[in-house]
Design a protein around this motif. Structure first.
Motif, PDB file in Angstrom:
ATOM      1  N   ARG A   1     -10.515  17.082 -11.456  1.00 11.56           N
ATOM      2  CA  ARG A   1     -10.259  16.335 -12.691  1.00 11.56           C
ATOM      3  C   ARG A   1     -11.558  16.006 -13.428  1.00 11.56           C
ATOM      4  NH1 ARG A   1      -8.792  15.740 -16.547  1.00 11.56           N
ATOM      5  NH2 ARG A   1      -7.075  14.651 -17.540  1.00 11.56           N
TER       6      ARG A   1
ATOM      7  N   ALA B   1      -4.778   5.425  -4.297  1.00 11.34           N
ATOM      8  CA  ALA B   1      -3.620   4.905  -3.567  1.00 11.34           C
ATOM      9  C   ALA B   1      -3.518   5.591  -2.206  1.00 11.34           C
ATOM     10  CB  ALA B   1      -2.342   5.117  -4.368  1.00 11.34           C
ATOM     11  N   LEU B   2      -3.742   6.911  -2.177  1.00  6.24           N
ATOM     12  CA  LEU B   2      -3.645   7.640  -0.905  1.00  6.24           C
ATOM     13  C   LEU B   2      -4.753   7.208   0.057  1.00  6.24           C
ATOM     14  CD1 LEU B   2      -2.741  11.274  -2.023  1.00  6.24           C
ATOM     15  CD2 LEU B   2      -1.245   9.520  -1.075  1.00  6.24           C
ATOM     16  N   MET B   3      -5.993   7.114  -0.461  1.00  6.94           N
ATOM     17  CA  MET B   3      -7.116   6.743   0.397  1.00  6.94           C
ATOM     18  C   MET B   3      -6.959   5.327   0.928  1.00  6.94           C
ATOM     19  SD  MET B   3      -9.031   9.168   1.030  1.00  6.94           S
ATOM     20  CE  MET B   3     -10.358   8.307   1.849  1.00  6.94           C
ATOM     21  N   LYS B   4      -6.540   4.411   0.042  1.00  2.32           N
ATOM     22  CA  LYS B   4      -6.370   3.015   0.460  1.00  2.32           C
ATOM     23  C   LYS B   4      -5.325   2.908   1.547  1.00  2.32           C
ATOM     24  CE  LYS B   4      -7.623   0.001  -3.332  1.00  2.32           C
ATOM     25  NZ  LYS B   4      -7.037  -0.501  -4.580  1.00  2.32           N
TER      26      LYS B   4
ATOM     27  N   LEU C   1       0.840  -1.202   0.000  1.00  7.57           N
ATOM     28  CA  LEU C   1       0.000   0.000   0.000  1.00  7.57           C
ATOM     29  C   LEU C   1       0.870   1.246   0.000  1.00  7.57           C
ATOM     30  CD1 LEU C   1      -2.646  -1.063   2.660  1.00  7.57           C
ATOM     31  CD2 LEU C   1      -3.054  -0.753   0.220  1.00  7.57           C
TER      32      LEU C   1
ATOM     33  N   ASN D   1       2.628   1.632  -3.399  1.00  9.45           N
ATOM     34  CA  ASN D   1       1.724   2.179  -4.410  1.00  9.45           C
ATOM     35  C   ASN D   1       1.581   3.683  -4.267  1.00  9.45           C
ATOM     36  OD1 ASN D   1       1.095  -0.019  -5.860  1.00  9.45           O
ATOM     37  ND2 ASN D   1      -0.843  -0.465  -4.802  1.00  9.45           N
ATOM     38  N   ALA D   2       1.326   4.117  -3.026  1.00 15.71           N
ATOM     39  CA  ALA D   2       1.118   5.547  -2.784  1.00 15.71           C
ATOM     40  C   ALA D   2       2.367   6.330  -3.177  1.00 15.71           C
ATOM     41  CB  ALA D   2       0.757   5.779  -1.323  1.00 15.71           C
TER      42      ALA D   2
ATOM     43  N   SER E   1      -7.744  13.921  -1.691  1.00 13.48           N
ATOM     44  CA  SER E   1      -8.205  13.001  -2.741  1.00 13.48           C
ATOM     45  C   SER E   1      -9.439  13.552  -3.431  1.00 13.48           C
ATOM     46  CB  SER E   1      -8.544  11.635  -2.153  1.00 13.48           C
ATOM     47  OG  SER E   1      -7.387  10.995  -1.738  1.00 13.48           O
TER      48      SER E   1
ATOM     49  N   MET F   1      -9.923  14.694  -7.381  1.00 13.53           N
ATOM     50  CA  MET F   1     -10.887  13.982  -8.228  1.00 13.53           C
ATOM     51  C   MET F   1     -11.959  14.926  -8.761  1.00 13.53           C
ATOM     52  SD  MET F   1     -10.019  11.005  -8.848  1.00 13.53           S
ATOM     53  CE  MET F   1     -11.518  10.453  -9.644  1.00 13.53           C
TER      54      MET F   1
ATOM     55  N   GLN G   1      -4.770   8.654 -14.164  1.00  8.57           N
ATOM     56  CA  GLN G   1      -3.650   8.912 -13.256  1.00  8.57           C
ATOM     57  C   GLN G   1      -4.119   9.597 -11.967  1.00  8.57           C
ATOM     58  OE1 GLN G   1      -0.069  10.413 -15.165  1.00  8.57           O
ATOM     59  NE2 GLN G   1       0.626  11.279 -13.224  1.00  8.57           N
ATOM     60  N   THR G   2      -5.053  10.546 -12.113  1.00 12.01           N
ATOM     61  CA  THR G   2      -5.590  11.220 -10.927  1.00 12.01           C
ATOM     62  C   THR G   2      -6.311  10.218 -10.048  1.00 12.01           C
ATOM     63  OG1 THR G   2      -6.067  12.993 -12.477  1.00 12.01           O
ATOM     64  CG2 THR G   2      -6.800  13.306 -10.218  1.00 12.01           C
ATOM     65  N   GLU G   3      -7.102   9.349 -10.693  1.00 16.05           N
ATOM     66  CA  GLU G   3      -7.820   8.310  -9.939  1.00 16.05           C
ATOM     67  C   GLU G   3      -6.848   7.429  -9.177  1.00 16.05           C
ATOM     68  OE1 GLU G   3     -10.409   5.951 -12.420  1.00 16.05           O
ATOM     69  OE2 GLU G   3     -11.334   7.801 -13.181  1.00 16.05           O
ATOM     70  N   ASP G   4      -5.785   7.002  -9.870  1.00 10.79           N
ATOM     71  CA  ASP G   4      -4.807   6.117  -9.238  1.00 10.79           C
ATOM     72  C   ASP G   4      -4.177   6.781  -8.020  1.00 10.79           C
ATOM     73  OD1 ASP G   4      -5.336   4.203 -11.041  1.00 10.79           O
ATOM     74  OD2 ASP G   4      -3.575   4.533 -12.302  1.00 10.79           O
ATOM     75  N   LEU G   5      -3.811   8.052  -8.171  1.00 10.43           N
ATOM     76  CA  LEU G   5      -3.198   8.774  -7.051  1.00 10.43           C
ATOM     77  C   LEU G   5      -4.171   8.880  -5.883  1.00 10.43           C
ATOM     78  CD1 LEU G   5      -0.977  10.523  -5.771  1.00 10.43           C
ATOM     79  CD2 LEU G   5      -1.884  12.479  -7.015  1.00 10.43           C
ATOM     80  N   SER G   6      -5.390   9.325  -6.169  1.00 12.20           N
ATOM     81  CA  SER G   6      -6.391   9.485  -5.106  1.00 12.20           C
ATOM     82  C   SER G   6      -6.659   8.161  -4.401  1.00 12.20           C
ATOM     83  CB  SER G   6      -7.705   9.998  -5.681  1.00 12.20           C
ATOM     84  OG  SER G   6      -7.571  11.308  -6.100  1.00 12.20           O
TER      85      SER G   6
ATOM     86  N   ILE H   1      -1.354  17.620 -13.248  1.00  9.52           N
ATOM     87  CA  ILE H   1      -2.348  16.553 -13.108  1.00  9.52           C
ATOM     88  C   ILE H   1      -3.464  16.731 -14.136  1.00  9.52           C
ATOM     89  CG2 ILE H   1      -4.223  15.767 -11.586  1.00  9.52           C
ATOM     90  CD1 ILE H   1      -2.291  16.051  -9.249  1.00  9.52           C
TER      91      ILE H   1
ATOM     92  N   GLU I   1       2.718   6.476  -7.038  1.00  3.20           N
ATOM     93  CA  GLU I   1       1.786   7.423  -7.664  1.00  3.20           C
ATOM     94  C   GLU I   1       2.228   8.854  -7.399  1.00  3.20           C
ATOM     95  OE1 GLU I   1      -0.489   6.898  -9.772  1.00  3.20           O
ATOM     96  OE2 GLU I   1      -0.387   4.721  -9.668  1.00  3.20           O
TER      97      GLU I   1
ATOM     98  N   GLU J   1      -7.152  11.058 -17.031  1.00  2.00           N
ATOM     99  CA  GLU J   1      -7.945  10.995 -15.797  1.00  2.00           C
ATOM    100  C   GLU J   1      -7.543   9.823 -14.921  1.00  2.00           C
ATOM    101  OE1 GLU J   1     -12.075  12.558 -17.399  1.00  2.00           O
ATOM    102  OE2 GLU J   1     -12.300  11.340 -15.593  1.00  2.00           O
TER     103      GLU J   1
ATOM    104  N   THR K   1      -6.496  13.509   4.233  1.00  2.00           N
ATOM    105  CA  THR K   1      -6.272  12.674   3.054  1.00  2.00           C
ATOM    106  C   THR K   1      -7.523  12.663   2.187  1.00  2.00           C
ATOM    107  OG1 THR K   1      -5.105  11.260   4.620  1.00  2.00           O
ATOM    108  CG2 THR K   1      -5.282  10.473   2.364  1.00  2.00           C
TER     109      THR K   1
END
Lengths: 206, 206
Positions: free
Chosen positions: A52, B47-50, A7, A10-11, A45, A49, B40-45, B33, A14, B38, A41
């Motif tokens: 975007r 990854a941070l939230m997870k 985890l 990944n963060a 996020s 989002m 990439q933004t999803e992946d970043l968001s 960004i 990214e 799009e 956080t």
């Protein structure tokens, strides 16, 4: 880098996609995020989002805007016959901060740069030409940065507008206010001598 | 800064909460960004939230881990009688990269720092003392940075462990390998002379 957690890895991966942020900085940022309340956080996020997914560009000047027509373009006090051509929203913000400009803008979205794969078709040049041909614009101020790419873009736009009769100018290059002559580079100093202004005229803008 | 879009302003404000990232850098990152897909933004968001929602800390060493017991603590080849006390996961990664250490770790989560409001109760010191008192640990290596805060924390831990009979050491301070003597600071050079090692012994670790 070997991470003890997928985890986390990944963060960090990214985060390090962002320009100027390497793996080490990304790790520092992510560890900081972990120490802050969860709320922060989520806010970050969500803000990314939402931007975007819902970002809009003004249909007239192509600046980032929350409405179809941006605040500047929809302001009746602005002089619609004067259009300043800039690269991106940061230039609009910089010029707006001066409080010296009452015309509209046209945001190109970049400069012509073969190295970065940016051609005229990737910018909003055709929209600019169309706007000029409709006749409302009387003067175009080219305010791109004075690099090879900026000069190329300026020249391309100038060529496209030949025959439309629109007056075209570029922003003045010269010694910055407060700078000392001895530290100025030769090109800038040379241009500021060639493009000298009458002494009385130099106070016009203050 | 005056933004033409609330969405943009929000994203920039959230981004500039990160350490070392001011408003201008945040704007540059957010505009980058916007130019990326799009996805990439999803992946970043995500990854941070997870990471924020599912992060776990190893119940033994308190390092960030995806499992209850981290890979290092659950590795039977590691020497459980040797524990290295570090500040955070970056120190664990740095020491692991050397390939020289076969013991376990104990991640404190910071240093005692009254200025930053960090007291002993904010760190995992009581868990460390508990671990030592259970008897499995024979030697503790204190590997905190050699600052005022690091020294305070070292001393606090040392005091807490009095009477447990555990052997306590700190990592060696001295001239870095490859450094020239004339550029070393006096304190480091002084310590490296006081703590000199027998010539034969200096090759032990290679």
């Amino acid at each position: 880098m070997d991470f003890s957690s997928k985890l986390l890895e990944n963060a960090v991966n990214e985060m390090s996609q962002l320009p100027g942020i390497g793996k080490r900085t990304a790790l520092r940022l992510v560890l900081h995020i972990l120490k802050q309340p969860e709320r922060q956080t989520e806010d970050l996020s969500n803000a990314l989002m939402k931007l975007r997914n819902s970002v809009q560009f003004c249909k007239k000047c192509h600046n980032i805007s929350d409405t179809e027509l941006c605040e500047i373009c929809s302001n009746p006090k602005r002089d619609a016959s004067l259009v300043c051509v800039v690269e991106d929203i940061r230039d609009v913000m910089a010029i707006e901060n001066t409080g010296q400009y009452r015309g509209l803008y046209h945001v190109l979205g970049g400069k012509i740069s073969p190295i970065e794969g940016m051609g005229p078709q990737d910018l909003t040049i055709s929209s600019l030409v169309h706007k000029v041909k409709q006749g409302e614009v009387k003067e175009l101020i080219l305010a791109l940065s004075s690099t090879m790419e900026g000069d190329t873009t300026n020249f391309y736009i100038f060529k496209q507008l030949e025959g439309t009769g629109v007056k075209t100018s570029t922003i003045a290059r010269g010694i910055a206010v407060g700078d000392e002559l001895e530290y100025a580079d030769e090109v800038t100093l040379g241009r500021s001598i060639l493009n000298r202004v009458p002494f009385e005229g130099s106070f016009n803008n203050n």
